[in-house]
Write an enzyme that holds these catalytic residues in place. Structure first.
Site, PDB file in Angstrom:
ATOM      1  N   GLU A 139      -5.773  14.319  11.046  1.00  0.00           N
ATOM      2  CA  GLU A 139      -5.947  13.726   9.719  1.00  0.00           C
ATOM      3  C   GLU A 139      -7.436  13.457   9.461  1.00  0.00           C
ATOM      4  OE1 GLU A 139      -3.696  10.377   7.044  1.00  0.00           O
ATOM      5  OE2 GLU A 139      -4.362   9.778   9.034  1.00  0.00           O
ATOM      6  N   GLY A 273      -8.180   4.231  15.098  1.00  0.00           N
ATOM      7  CA  GLY A 273      -7.429   3.250  15.859  1.00  0.00           C
ATOM      8  C   GLY A 273      -6.171   3.869  16.423  1.00  0.00           C
ATOM      9  N   ALA A 274      -5.490   4.664  15.586  1.00  0.00           N
ATOM     10  CA  ALA A 274      -4.266   5.344  15.998  1.00  0.00           C
ATOM     11  C   ALA A 274      -3.958   6.406  14.954  1.00  0.00           C
ATOM     12  CB  ALA A 274      -3.102   4.355  16.128  1.00  0.00           C
ATOM     13  N   MET A 275      -3.001   7.286  15.263  1.00  0.00           N
ATOM     14  CA  MET A 275      -2.631   8.365  14.348  1.00  0.00           C
ATOM     15  C   MET A 275      -1.134   8.592  14.395  1.00  0.00           C
ATOM     16  SD  MET A 275      -3.367  10.560  12.117  1.00  0.00           S
ATOM     17  CE  MET A 275      -2.124  11.609  11.348  1.00  0.00           C
ATOM     18  N   ASN A 277       1.145  10.804  14.158  1.00  0.00           N
ATOM     19  CA  ASN A 277       1.806  12.084  14.401  1.00  0.00           C
ATOM     20  C   ASN A 277       3.298  11.839  14.632  1.00  0.00           C
ATOM     21  OD1 ASN A 277      -0.956  13.202  14.784  1.00  0.00           O
ATOM     22  ND2 ASN A 277      -0.839  12.078  16.714  1.00  0.00           N
ATOM     23  N   HIS A 309       2.207  -0.512  12.374  1.00  0.00           N
ATOM     24  CA  HIS A 309       1.615   0.273  11.287  1.00  0.00           C
ATOM     25  C   HIS A 309       1.940   1.758  11.455  1.00  0.00           C
ATOM     26  CE1 HIS A 309      -1.827   1.050   8.368  1.00  0.00           C
ATOM     27  NE2 HIS A 309      -1.686   2.245   8.930  1.00  0.00           N
ATOM     28  N   GLU A 310       1.714   2.276  12.652  1.00  0.00           N
ATOM     29  CA  GLU A 310       1.935   3.710  12.872  1.00  0.00           C
ATOM     30  C   GLU A 310       3.414   4.065  12.793  1.00  0.00           C
ATOM     31  OE1 GLU A 310      -0.688   5.515  12.775  1.00  0.00           O
ATOM     32  OE2 GLU A 310      -1.921   3.703  12.843  1.00  0.00           O
ATOM     33  N   HIS A 313       4.666   4.497   9.330  1.00  0.00           N
ATOM     34  CA  HIS A 313       4.312   5.800   8.762  1.00  0.00           C
ATOM     35  C   HIS A 313       5.387   6.857   9.005  1.00  0.00           C
ATOM     36  CE1 HIS A 313       0.348   5.503   7.056  1.00  0.00           C
ATOM     37  NE2 HIS A 313      -0.226   5.047   8.162  1.00  0.00           N
ATOM     38  N   GLU A 332      -1.521   4.530   3.602  1.00  0.00           N
ATOM     39  CA  GLU A 332      -2.148   3.539   4.469  1.00  0.00           C
ATOM     40  C   GLU A 332      -1.923   2.114   3.981  1.00  0.00           C
ATOM     41  OE1 GLU A 332      -3.000   4.359   7.251  1.00  0.00           O
ATOM     42  OE2 GLU A 332      -3.300   6.513   7.063  1.00  0.00           O
TER      43      GLU A 332
END
Length: 855
Positions: A139, A273-275, A277, A309-310, A313, A332
């Site tokens: 991203e 911080g994180a993603m 996927n 948070h992740e 998503h 976000e």
């Protein structure tokens, strides 16, 4: 209110609309020694009209061979790159017929060190061995660095991933492993199950010598935590949070978790911080791995919030995805809002919605500048999207969603979200689709309200004045630089404001302030005009009303007190409120015990201390002592078994203020003694006090303390421990120690961490010039080493150069920034330069004259 170029084919960065992917079959073979990879892929595509070429996104890849099969006939394709547009054209001499076709490409690339695309990361295991892993971060638009693809969020497809690797390495991707076959040459072929349809930026694969936890289950979903070898013991907490999150979001959204498994992977070098996927969420270590027994409440909240948070998503972003990058803010912002809802359900005693109030204020600080931006704006080039990963997207976006939820009520808000997800599952949507779903569920003019918050920058001040028949509220745009000659910039004019009004009898009413002003009927006492503190606006009471609110400050809720204090600070900075009035508000904090409110007072005292001349700093110290000595007396220095999490956090703030700004000898001695006992291995630092103690020690310490802290940084017990001691190194005042730290930033400190350490050191007024000269001299190397997205955040600390030690450097700083434009994130740097002007103006108004208000 905003037309986006995605709606036309005039955007040269967009791929043609007549071809789109259906399914990718991708085989990759990374070489972790030579740091290269080879790949081959077949893309099943839909062609809507006869043509002779197919365009894909590709960056830094060598295309070795390419062909397109159409109508049962394989056509050789020539390869034509457009580096500026990041597009490769595969051109044939024949006709690619309408219908389905196959695109086959062989390619190779570098496992580079840039922390984007398909890159390598290195860690040292417990035995001192260096291990290299290959990992991904796609991203916003870096999948094209790993394989040629239709790298746009609306072009969803199925992904079939296969990895050829050394047989002793772990291989992870989005979906479960389908098969793993040894190929007889020390290699193995790992094939993964086909994914659901999803966008290319959500694809992930990680290959390396890694450690996987035992699998836990959340309902029917298997969860693993995957770490560098030797760190598996720090992953247990993540299992608990992931289990909670899956169950919480499944119930909240009314939709099952959309992937068949969940892996949480700690990556040693990770720019973000994180993603999110799908099914394989990647994190920097400090945002996933933690020992709750040795971590502070803030550190635990951080890890918990990032995991939530992740996982949010997985529904909002992965299952339903924005059509184009202008909509990334909603992904976000909504994940930010939902993560706090999930954390609040996980640990109600943390009272995280109050912590959310602090984050909202951080966004308001940026949003008070002429250089702010609308939350949503047109995105043309891929680099345009990079500017969205900031406070205005996450914190302001999350704040206006919280404000809307409070206005509509939770049940109507959730009904609208569920409707939106049901309508657009496995597909794409735009911001207006969410507003329409919320309108359908609530019957309220959601689009009318939210357009005024999304498509213009800034936020309003809601003012209350007493009238003959009661009260009147009115709205005006809020700006720090608010003189007639100051630029208005991106700050808007008028908002549809959901205002919460609470009267003395406890009744709360929600009104929509859509005009410049609105009359309120007479009530007993002064009404609170940001009831519950959820409104993203400043509140300004006339003198009599402000005095009444201040006299009853303890009767307000925590968020209402926080807003009143922080709004007073902002009004002072904008030359609306005299300093004497602000000092009166600050003095009232001696009776305060909540850490969020005390943090607002701490911030105000820090700014006063920064603008003060050396001769005036004892006056600021006396003011700080008069407030926070009372706070600390209420708690005592050491933790008690009966302390709440809030008590421990409040005590830490008091220690920090008294030990640094107030220069309290007793507090300083306490902190140094605790530090010495920890260094001797006798008694460890209390987790919630550790950051404050280290700040006090570094502020007053020298080479001896620096050496102890450096050793602890090099031998941490957890990722939080590592960052705690790294940041402590930035607090010393000696120029020689600052130079050592700067040299470390270009050496042993990981590139993901170094820019943030430099930023903290740059904000330390005692060593700011040394650090600035280091940046000035080494900027070319800094730009080549550090992640691109971290550079604006590093330079943002230049906005603090209005102290006596560095304000004379302001002209140099402006010239340096102007002469060294960044590829992305320039808006953040512009905002830092305007914050510098705000600070210089406040300094010009008060430095040398503080005694008039502080005595």
């Amino acid at each position: 209110m905003s037309e986006n170029p995605k709606d036309t084919q005039s955007n040269p960065y967009k791929l043609p609309s007549h071809t789109r992917p259906i399914r990718y079959s991708i085989l990759l073979e990374p070489d972790l020694v030579d740091l290269r990879f080879n790949g081959t892929e077949t893309i099943e595509i839909q062609v809507d009209k006869d043509c002779s070429e197919v365009k894909l996104n590709s960056v830094a890849l060598d295309i070795l061979t390419a062909s397109i099969t159409s109508g049962g006939k394989e056509l050789a394709a020539s390869v034509h790159f457009d580096p500026e547009m990041e597009i490769v054209t595969l051109r044939t001499d024949g006709t690619i017929q309408t219908g389905e076709a196959l695109v086959k490409v062989d390619f190779s690339g570098e496992l580079w060190a840039g922390l984007a695309g398909f890159y390598h990361s290195v860690y040292t295991d417990a035995d001192g061995n260096k291990e290299t892993i290959a990992t991904t971060q796609f991203e916003a638009t870096d999948a094209r660095r790993a394989f040629p693809c239709f790298d746009e969020p609306e072009l969803k497809a199925i992904f079939s991933i296969s990895i050829r690797s050394n047989e002793d390495l772990m291989v992870v991707s989005n979906y479960p492993e389908k098969s793993s076959t040894r190929t007889g040459d020390g290699k193995k072929l790992t094939v993964f199950e086909d994914t659901m349809v999803m966008s290319s930026y959500l694809v992930a694969f990680v290959i390396g010598n890694l450690e996987a936890s035992e699998t836990s289950m959340s309902g029917t979903t298997p969860i693993r935590v995957i770490t560098p070898n030797g760190k598996g013991h720090l992953g247990s907490y993540a299992h608990l949070v992931a289990d909670h999150s899956i169950k919480f979001f499944t119930e909240w959204f009314g939709i099952a978790y959309p992937a068949p498994k969940m892996d949480l992977l700690a990556i040693p070098d990770f720019a973000a911080g994180a993603m999110e996927n799908l099914g394989a969420i990647t994190f920097r270590e400090a945002d996933l791995l933690i020992d709750p027994e040795s971590a502070s409440m803030d550190e635990q909240i951080r890890v918990t919030e990032v995991i939530c948070h992740e996982i949010a998503h997985m529904w909002f972003g992965d299952l339903v995805t924005m059509k184009w990058w202008n909509g990334i803010w909603l992904n976000e912002a909504f994940a930010t809002y939902m993560s706090f809802a999930a954390v609040d359900a996980f640990r109600p005693d943390w009272r995280v919605w109050e912590r959310f109030g602090i984050m909202s204020l951080m966004a308001q600080e940026i949003d008070s500048l002429a250089t702010t931006r609308p939350i949503e704006y047109p995105v043309i080039a891929p680099s345009d999207a990079d500017g969205m990963f900031d406070l205005l997207t996450y914190e302001k976006g999350g704040s206006i969603l919280r404000m809307l939820e409070q206005y509509l009520g939770l049940e109507r808000f959730r009904a609208g979200i569920r409707l939106y997800l049901q309508k657009h599952a496995y597909a794409n949507a735009e911001t207006t689709d969410l507003w329409d779903a919320l309108e359908e569920a609530s019957g309220e003019p959601v689009r009318l309200i939210m357009d005024t918050w999304v498509f213009q920058g800034g936020h309003p001040t809601v003012s209350l004045e007493t009238t003959a028949g009661g009260f009147r509220i009115s709205q005006q745009p809020f700006r720090y630089l608010s003189r007639p000659e100051d630029l208005k910039g991106a700050i808007g004019d008028n908002w549809q404001i959901p205002v919460g009004i609470r009267t003395n009898d406890g009744t709360t009413a929600k009104v929509l302030l859509s005009d410049e002003s609105l009359g309120l009927s007479e009530t007993a006492g002064v009404p609170v005009i940001n009831a519950d503190g959820s409104g993203f606006y400043r509140s300004h009471y006339d003198q009599a009303s402000s005095s009444a609110i201040l006299s009853g400050l303890r009767e307000l809720s925590t968020l209402e007190r926080l807003k009143f204090v922080s709004d007073s600070v902002a009004l002072w900075q904008s030359e609306t409120l005299p300093l004497a009035n602000l000092v009166e508000v600050l003095r009232a904090l001696g009776d305060e015990r909540d850490p969020t409110v005390l943090a607002a007072g701490q911030s105000a005292l820090s700014m006063l201390n920064r603008i003060a001349t050396p001769a005036e700093r004892p006056l600021v110290a006396t003011l700080a002592s008069s407030i926070f000595s009372k706070v600390l007396d209420g708690f005592g220095m050491s933790s008690d078994i009966g302390d709440s999490a809030q008590d421990r956090a409040a005590r830490a703030i008091a220690l920090d203020v008294l030990g640094t700004i107030a220069n309290d000898v007793e507090v300083r001695d306490y902190c140094f003694e605790a530090f010495r006992m920890d260094m001797a291995g006798d008694v460890g630092l209390e987790p919630d006090q550790a950051g404050s103690i280290l700040h006090v020690v570094s502020t007053h310490g020298d080479e001896t303390e620096f050496a102890f802290i450096l050793d602890r940084y090099r031998h941490p017990s957890s990722p939080q421990d590592e960052m705690r001691f790294l940041y402590a190194l930035t607090g010393f005042s000696q120029a020689g120690l600052a130079s050592r730290l700067c040299s470390m930033a270009l050496g042993e400190v990981r590139t993901q961490d170094a820019p943030y350490a430099i930023a903290r050191a740059l904000a330390n007024r005692s060593i700011s010039e040394v650090v600035y000269r280091f940046i000035e001299t080494n900027f070319t190397e800094i730009k080549s080493r550090f992640p691109e997205n971290s550079l604006p955040r590093m330079l943002s600390s230049l906005g603090s150069f209005y102290a006596d030690e560095n304000y004379r450097l302001a002209p140099e700083v402006r010239k340096f920034v102007g002469d060294n434009p960044l590829k992305s994130g320039s808006k953040t740097v512009d905002q830092a330069m305007e914050k510098l002007e705000v600070g210089l103006r406040v300094r010009g108004s008060y430095a040398g004259r503080l005694a008039e208000s502080l005595k």
